[in-house]
Design a protein around this motif. Structure first.
Motif, PDB file in Angstrom:
ATOM      1  N   LEU A 135       0.807  -1.218   0.000  1.00 62.94           N
ATOM      2  CA  LEU A 135       0.000   0.000   0.000  1.00 62.94           C
ATOM      3  C   LEU A 135       0.836   1.263   0.000  1.00 62.94           C
ATOM      4  N   GLU A 136       2.043   1.176   0.553  1.00 64.58           N
ATOM      5  CA  GLU A 136       2.902   2.356   0.639  1.00 64.58           C
ATOM      6  C   GLU A 136       4.325   1.909   0.925  1.00 64.58           C
ATOM      7  N   ALA A 137       5.238   2.862   1.000  1.00 64.40           N
ATOM      8  CA  ALA A 137       6.641   2.540   1.283  1.00 64.40           C
ATOM      9  C   ALA A 137       6.765   1.863   2.644  1.00 64.40           C
ATOM     10  N   ARG A 138       7.781   1.029   2.784  1.00 66.68           N
ATOM     11  CA  ARG A 138       7.963   0.273   4.023  1.00 66.68           C
ATOM     12  C   ARG A 138       8.593   1.107   5.136  1.00 66.68           C
ATOM     13  N   THR A 139       9.213   2.208   4.786  1.00 77.45           N
ATOM     14  CA  THR A 139       9.847   3.060   5.782  1.00 77.45           C
ATOM     15  C   THR A 139       9.282   4.470   5.688  1.00 77.45           C
ATOM     16  N   LEU A 140       9.403   5.205   6.781  1.00 74.76           N
ATOM     17  CA  LEU A 140       8.862   6.556   6.871  1.00 74.76           C
ATOM     18  C   LEU A 140       9.952   7.595   6.636  1.00 74.76           C
ATOM     19  N   THR A 141       9.557   8.737   6.109  1.00 80.75           N
ATOM     20  CA  THR A 141      10.455   9.880   6.011  1.00 80.75           C
ATOM     21  C   THR A 141      10.575  10.530   7.393  1.00 80.75           C
ATOM     22  N   ASP A 142      11.553  11.406   7.543  1.00 76.87           N
ATOM     23  CA  ASP A 142      11.703  12.127   8.808  1.00 76.87           C
ATOM     24  C   ASP A 142      10.435  12.904   9.143  1.00 76.87           C
ATOM     25  N   GLU A 143       9.844  13.524   8.138  1.00 77.57           N
ATOM     26  CA  GLU A 143       8.616  14.291   8.367  1.00 77.57           C
ATOM     27  C   GLU A 143       7.482  13.381   8.822  1.00 77.57           C
ATOM     28  N   GLN A 144       7.375  12.201   8.228  1.00 76.59           N
ATOM     29  CA  GLN A 144       6.322  11.265   8.627  1.00 76.59           C
ATOM     30  C   GLN A 144       6.533  10.772  10.063  1.00 76.59           C
ATOM     31  N   TRP A 145       7.792  10.576  10.448  1.00 75.90           N
ATOM     32  CA  TRP A 145       8.066  10.187  11.837  1.00 75.90           C
ATOM     33  C   TRP A 145       7.577  11.261  12.805  1.00 75.90           C
ATOM     34  N   GLU A 146       7.842  12.497  12.489  1.00 76.63           N
ATOM     35  CA  GLU A 146       7.406  13.591  13.358  1.00 76.63           C
ATOM     36  C   GLU A 146       5.877  13.657  13.433  1.00 76.63           C
ATOM     37  N   THR A 147       5.223  13.473  12.298  1.00 78.04           N
ATOM     38  CA  THR A 147       3.762  13.501  12.268  1.00 78.04           C
ATOM     39  C   THR A 147       3.182  12.331  13.061  1.00 78.04           C
ATOM     40  N   LEU A 148       3.799  11.170  12.897  1.00 78.43           N
ATOM     41  CA  LEU A 148       3.373   9.979  13.642  1.00 78.43           C
ATOM     42  C   LEU A 148       3.464  10.220  15.146  1.00 78.43           C
ATOM     43  N   ALA A 149       4.606  10.707  15.595  1.00 83.16           N
ATOM     44  CA  ALA A 149       4.826  10.916  17.027  1.00 83.16           C
ATOM     45  C   ALA A 149       3.882  11.968  17.589  1.00 83.16           C
ATOM     46  N   ALA A 150       3.703  13.066  16.868  1.00 79.87           N
ATOM     47  CA  ALA A 150       2.815  14.123  17.345  1.00 79.87           C
ATOM     48  C   ALA A 150       1.382  13.616  17.471  1.00 79.87           C
ATOM     49  N   GLY A 151       0.953  12.801  16.518  1.00 80.37           N
ATOM     50  CA  GLY A 151      -0.398  12.247  16.581  1.00 80.37           C
ATOM     51  C   GLY A 151      -0.594  11.353  17.786  1.00 80.37           C
ATOM     52  N   HIS A 152       0.410  10.544  18.092  1.00 76.67           N
ATOM     53  CA  HIS A 152       0.274   9.632  19.235  1.00 76.67           C
ATOM     54  C   HIS A 152       0.350  10.375  20.568  1.00 76.67           C
ATOM     55  N   ASP A 153       1.167  11.402  20.655  1.00 73.72           N
ATOM     56  CA  ASP A 153       1.172  12.203  21.877  1.00 73.72           C
ATOM     57  C   ASP A 153      -0.193  12.856  22.094  1.00 73.72           C
ATOM     58  N   ARG A 154      -0.762  13.374  21.020  1.00 74.22           N
ATOM     59  CA  ARG A 154      -2.081  14.008  21.120  1.00 74.22           C
ATOM     60  C   ARG A 154      -3.136  12.987  21.532  1.00 74.22           C
ATOM     61  N   LEU A 155      -3.076  11.798  20.939  1.00 74.79           N
ATOM     62  CA  LEU A 155      -4.034  10.742  21.272  1.00 74.79           C
ATOM     63  C   LEU A 155      -3.877  10.296  22.721  1.00 74.79           C
ATOM     64  N   GLY A 156      -2.639  10.102  23.147  1.00 74.30           N
ATOM     65  CA  GLY A 156      -2.406   9.663  24.521  1.00 74.30           C
ATOM     66  C   GLY A 156      -2.878  10.669  25.538  1.00 74.30           C
ATOM     67  N   ARG A 157      -2.694  11.947  25.240  1.00 69.93           N
ATOM     68  CA  ARG A 157      -3.175  13.001  26.138  1.00 69.93           C
ATOM     69  C   ARG A 157      -4.705  12.966  26.233  1.00 69.93           C
ATOM     70  N   LEU A 158      -5.369  12.802  25.083  1.00 74.40           N
ATOM     71  CA  LEU A 158      -6.827  12.722  25.067  1.00 74.40           C
ATOM     72  C   LEU A 158      -7.326  11.527  25.866  1.00 74.40           C
ATOM     73  N   LEU A 159      -6.725  10.373  25.649  1.00 68.14           N
ATOM     74  CA  LEU A 159      -7.155   9.166  26.351  1.00 68.14           C
ATOM     75  C   LEU A 159      -7.008   9.322  27.861  1.00 68.14           C
ATOM     76  N   LEU A 160      -5.895   9.919  28.286  1.00 60.68           N
ATOM     77  CA  LEU A 160      -5.649  10.074  29.711  1.00 60.68           C
ATOM     78  C   LEU A 160      -6.559  11.129  30.327  1.00 60.68           C
ATOM     79  N   ASP A 161      -6.658  12.276  29.680  1.00 61.86           N
ATOM     80  CA  ASP A 161      -7.415  13.390  30.253  1.00 61.86           C
ATOM     81  C   ASP A 161      -8.925  13.159  30.202  1.00 61.86           C
ATOM     82  N   ASP A 162      -9.419  12.598  29.111  1.00 61.60           N
ATOM     83  CA  ASP A 162     -10.866  12.474  28.930  1.00 61.60           C
ATOM     84  C   ASP A 162     -11.432  11.139  29.387  1.00 61.60           C
TER      85      ASP A 162
END
Length: 314
Positions: A135-162
């Motif tokens: 479906l897509e490349a097997r590895t992520l670009t640096d930008e994709q890594w940053e986007t991935l991490a930011a999304g998970h931090d945001r999700l984890g904060r939501l799960l914990l707080d809400d």
């Protein structure tokens, strides 16, 4: 070993063991509804018969989604929920947030309502688990890594707080976060307040990872376990021939103790960090004959409780 043996607590003065459970995946359940899967009532009955107390929700919609009905069905069988599961693809861009939120609103609400403590988060695969198509490349670009991490931090904060739930990230075969270095990179980019690991011992071993080494390197980032073994010889064939994980899973993920890694040192290392951590048996068996899982689940429980005294049912 008798069926009552796993209920025995360690001797006074020692740490209690990890809470051992199981999941619908160990009954071959990958989808909310599929004609070849074990019916949910039979799954719950067989979990009880196999000697477990803790289970995961599995794919949303497989078990009843009405909290009171689910609690009633669990109570009939003396079962409890450890957590639920959602699927994410944050590396693909900001539009993935709405997709994640739609799942979270359902899964986290149900998980909290029935007493669960965790949300296991599985990243999208680069190869289709239905067709094996790339479906897509097997590895992520640096930008994709940053986007991935930011999304998970945001999700984890939501799960914990809400919801008061903890995000436990599950590295996975055929995903962008699978090798030791990839897991290390994810941990370096994310906030431990909002993301820790569901260390799946089989998926981590799939790409040569050493679970005990990872636990020792990052004891503060281990929040949950999936116990699973891989056939190390067959694995070489799978990787060499580029077989899709979905096609290989039922063969390469083997009944303990036939594969690796050994569970005892993993259980002992994690119990030393926090004896309240869940260790959920999750043996990938998509498409398995529905008469097979009960025996495997029972023998696996007996094996785990024979490995280490640092294990408990409740």
């Amino acid at each position: 070993m008798t069926d009552s043996a796993p209920d025995q607590r360690p001797a006074a003065g020692t740490a209690p063991g990890l809470r051992i459970g199981t999941a619908p995946d160990s009954w071959g359940v990958w989808f909310p509804d599929h004609p070849r899967q074990t019916p949910w009532e039979r799954f719950l009955d067989e979990v009880q018969a196999a000697g477990y107390h803790w289970i995961e929700l599995g794919p949303y919609g497989y078990l009843p989604t009405d909290p009171q009905r689910l609690l009633d069905e669990l109570a009939k069988r003396d079962l409890q929920i450890s957590g639920g599961t959602v699927f994410t693809g944050f590396h693909k861009g900001p539009e993935q947030w709405d997709r994640a939120l739609e799942q979270v609103e359902k899964v986290a609400t149900l998980t909290r309502a029935v007493g669960g403590e965790h949300i296991v988060v599985i990243p999208d695969l680069w190869r289709s688990d239905a067709t094996g198509e790339t479906l897509e490349a097997r590895t992520l670009t640096d930008e994709q890594w940053e986007t991935l991490a930011a999304g998970h931090d945001r999700l984890g904060r939501l799960l914990l707080d809400d919801y008061g739930l903890r995000q436990q990230f599950h590295s996975h075969a055929d995903s962008h976060v699978g090798t030791h270095r990839e897991v290390e990179r994810l941990l370096a980019l994310t906030d431990p307040r909002y993301l820790n690991l569901c260390l799946d011992t089989g998926h981590f071993a799939y790409y040569g990872g050493d679970s005990v080494a990872l636990i020792k390197e990052h004891p503060d980032r281990i929040g949950y376990l999936h116990l699973k073994q891989v056939d190390p010889q067959l694995l070489f064939e799978v990787l060499k021939n580029d077989v899709a994980f979905a096609d290989a899973a039922i063969d390469v993920m083997v009944e303990p103790p036939a594969g690796s890694p050994d569970f005892a040192p993993i259980i002992e290392a994690v119990a030393a960090i926090d004896p309240e951590i869940f260790a959920i048996v999750e043996q990938d068996m998509p498409g398995v004959d529905i008469d097979v899982p009960l025996g495997i689940a029972t023998r696996t429980r007996e094996h785990i409780f024979g490995c280490s005294p640092l294990t408990r049912i409740r």
